[in-house]
Design an enzyme around this catalytic site. Structure first.
Site, mmCIF file in Angstrom:
data_model
loop_
_atom_site.group_PDB
_atom_site.id
_atom_site.type_symbol
_atom_site.label_atom_id
_atom_site.label_comp_id
_atom_site.label_asym_id
_atom_site.label_seq_id
_atom_site.Cartn_x
_atom_site.Cartn_y
_atom_site.Cartn_z
ATOM 1 N N HIS A 1 0.822 -1.220 0.000
ATOM 2 C CA HIS A 1 0.000 0.000 0.000
ATOM 3 C C HIS A 1 0.847 1.257 0.000
ATOM 4 O O HIS A 1 0.402 2.313 0.433
ATOM 5 C CB HIS A 1 -0.969 -0.023 1.201
ATOM 6 C CG HIS A 1 -1.986 -1.115 1.086
ATOM 7 N ND1 HIS A 1 -2.725 -1.577 2.144
ATOM 8 C CD2 HIS A 1 -2.352 -1.868 0.026
ATOM 9 C CE1 HIS A 1 -3.527 -2.558 1.728
ATOM 10 N NE2 HIS A 1 -3.312 -2.765 0.451
ATOM 11 N N CYS B 1 3.996 18.843 -10.893
ATOM 12 C CA CYS B 1 5.361 18.772 -11.463
ATOM 13 C C CYS B 1 6.145 17.561 -10.975
ATOM 14 O O CYS B 1 7.321 17.403 -11.321
ATOM 15 C CB CYS B 1 6.121 20.060 -11.103
ATOM 16 S SG CYS B 1 6.593 20.117 -9.370
HETATM 17 N N1 APR Z 1 -1.532 -8.269 17.587
HETATM 18 C C1 APR Z 1 -2.222 -8.953 16.628
HETATM 19 N N2 APR Z 1 -3.335 -8.468 16.030
HETATM 20 C C2 APR Z 1 -3.761 -7.247 16.427
HETATM 21 C C3 APR Z 1 -3.101 -6.482 17.417
HETATM 22 C C4 APR Z 1 -1.939 -7.041 17.995
HETATM 23 N N3 APR Z 1 -1.245 -6.382 18.942
HETATM 24 N N4 APR Z 1 -3.786 -5.307 17.586
HETATM 25 C C5 APR Z 1 -4.824 -5.348 16.711
HETATM 26 N N5 APR Z 1 -4.814 -6.516 16.042
HETATM 27 C C6 APR Z 1 -5.678 -6.959 14.945
HETATM 28 C C7 APR Z 1 -7.127 -6.530 15.038
HETATM 29 O O1 APR Z 1 -7.875 -7.558 15.669
HETATM 30 C C8 APR Z 1 -7.515 -6.359 13.568
HETATM 31 O O2 APR Z 1 -8.212 -7.505 13.086
HETATM 32 O O3 APR Z 1 -5.156 -6.334 13.788
HETATM 33 C C9 APR Z 1 -6.187 -6.241 12.821
HETATM 34 C C10 APR Z 1 -6.025 -4.916 12.117
HETATM 35 O O4 APR Z 1 -6.967 -4.901 11.075
HETATM 36 P P1 APR Z 1 -7.106 -3.570 10.181
HETATM 37 O O5 APR Z 1 -7.158 -2.390 11.085
HETATM 38 O O6 APR Z 1 -8.224 -3.831 9.234
HETATM 39 O O7 APR Z 1 -5.729 -3.478 9.426
HETATM 40 P P2 APR Z 1 -5.314 -4.149 8.048
HETATM 41 O O8 APR Z 1 -5.771 -5.560 7.974
HETATM 42 O O9 APR Z 1 -3.857 -3.888 7.898
HETATM 43 O O10 APR Z 1 -6.117 -3.260 6.972
HETATM 44 C C11 APR Z 1 -5.795 -3.464 5.617
HETATM 45 O O11 APR Z 1 -7.126 -1.524 5.047
HETATM 46 O O12 APR Z 1 -7.752 0.611 5.572
HETATM 47 C C12 APR Z 1 -6.953 -0.149 4.719
HETATM 48 O O13 APR Z 1 -4.985 0.529 3.654
HETATM 49 C C13 APR Z 1 -5.514 0.195 4.907
HETATM 50 O O14 APR Z 1 -3.603 -1.282 4.844
HETATM 51 C C14 APR Z 1 -4.895 -1.097 5.407
HETATM 52 C C15 APR Z 1 -5.865 -2.151 4.905
#
Ligand code: APR
Length: 243
Positions: A120, A131
């Site tokens: 991403h 530019c």
């Molecule tokens: N350890 C493991 N998992 C965790 C922790 C932790 N300490 N803290 C949070 N989580 C989990 C949550 O339960 C959640 O399911 O991490 C996950 C994060 O999910 P998202 O916030 O959806 O992140 P991501 O999967 O990276 O999102 C993908 O969505 O908004 C777009 O571009 C953005 O790259 C991002 C993409």
């Protein structure tokens, strides 16, 4: 967690082409908010307004106010956590083949991971839409103090190098990630809700190509049923126990 860790250790001991696939949950312990799950950014900011490319074209101020108020302050202060360093250790032991990340914070590289695929994009390079002049994240933040949206010296609007909703992923990164998913012997998901495509198609591709699929995530994900192991714990704690 003990039984799950020993099962993970067994998988790791018989793998030497591991791909680590990280999401926002992996940087949560570095102080960077996740998007979904408890207290996620998208519960406060509607992504169709603050992180959508068409909305950005209409009015870039939404994204830039989100960047100024939410993203820059935490990413600027963030340091790699023990999970990032555990992946560097796995690489040193010749176990880690690639890191594929959805995160734009650059913490894997700061920790010392040498081969990171940023699906991403990242915030390191911010460029002028007119530019193409490149600005650093700090320069863009300074320009933001004078003008919303921040503008180039040529007057053009600045755009970050991160992928907004509705934008295609960088083709090279996507191709490299697909290749890594096909060639790995273990695909280790760390801190991702696995709901955003095409990134979330990687675990399925790896599994179909014969890799062991492990998902370490605080909350359940839609791909848990196809995983060989699911650990609903902190990714950095699990990796530290593993190392
Ligand atoms: N350890 C493991 N998992 C965790 C922790 C932790 N300490 N803290 C949070 N989580 C989990 C949550 O339960 C959640 O399911 O991490 C996950 C994060 O999910 P998202 O916030 O959806 O992140 P991501 O999967 O990276 O999102 C993908 O969505 O908004 C777009 O571009 C953005 O790259 C991002 C993409």
């Amino acid at each position: 967690m003990g039984k799950a860790i020993s099962k993970l250790k067994k998988f790791v001991s018989t793998s030497d082409q591991i791909v680590a696939f990280t999401g926002a949950g992996f940087s949560a312990e570095s102080g960077i908010s996740t998007f979904r799950g408890a207290g996620g950014l998208w519960s406060k900011y509607d992504p169709s307004i603050y992180a959508d490319v068409n909305r950005f074209r209409e009015n870039p101020s939404y994204y830039w106010s989100f960047f100024r108020d939410e993203r820059y302050p935490v990413i600027k202060r963030a340091k790699p956590n023990e999970g990032h360093f555990a992946l560097v250790e796995l690489e040193k032991r010749g176990k880690l083949y690639r890191v594929i990340t959805q995160n734009i914070d650059g913490l894997h590289q700061v920790a010392g991971s040498s081969d990171v695929i940023e699906l991403h994009g990242n915030t390191r390079k911010i460029f002028c839409l007119s530019c193409n002049r490149i600005y650093s994240m700090d320069e863009a933040y300074r320009l933001l103090q004078e003008d919303l949206p921040p503008r180039c010296s040529c007057g053009g609007v600045l755009k970050p190098g991160t992928v907004l909703f509705g934008e295609p992923l960088p083709q090279v990164a996507l191709d490299m990630a697909m290749l890594a998913a096909r060639n790995c012997d273990m695909f280790l998901v760390l801190g991702s809700s696995l709901v955003v495509y095409p990134a979330a198609s990687m675990p399925r591709i790896a599994k179909k190509s014969g890799a062991v699929l492990v998902i370490v995530n605080m909350d359940p994900t839609p791909l848990d049923d196809m995983a060989d192991l699911v650990i609903n714990e902190s990714a950095s704690k699990v990796l530290s126990r593993l190392i």
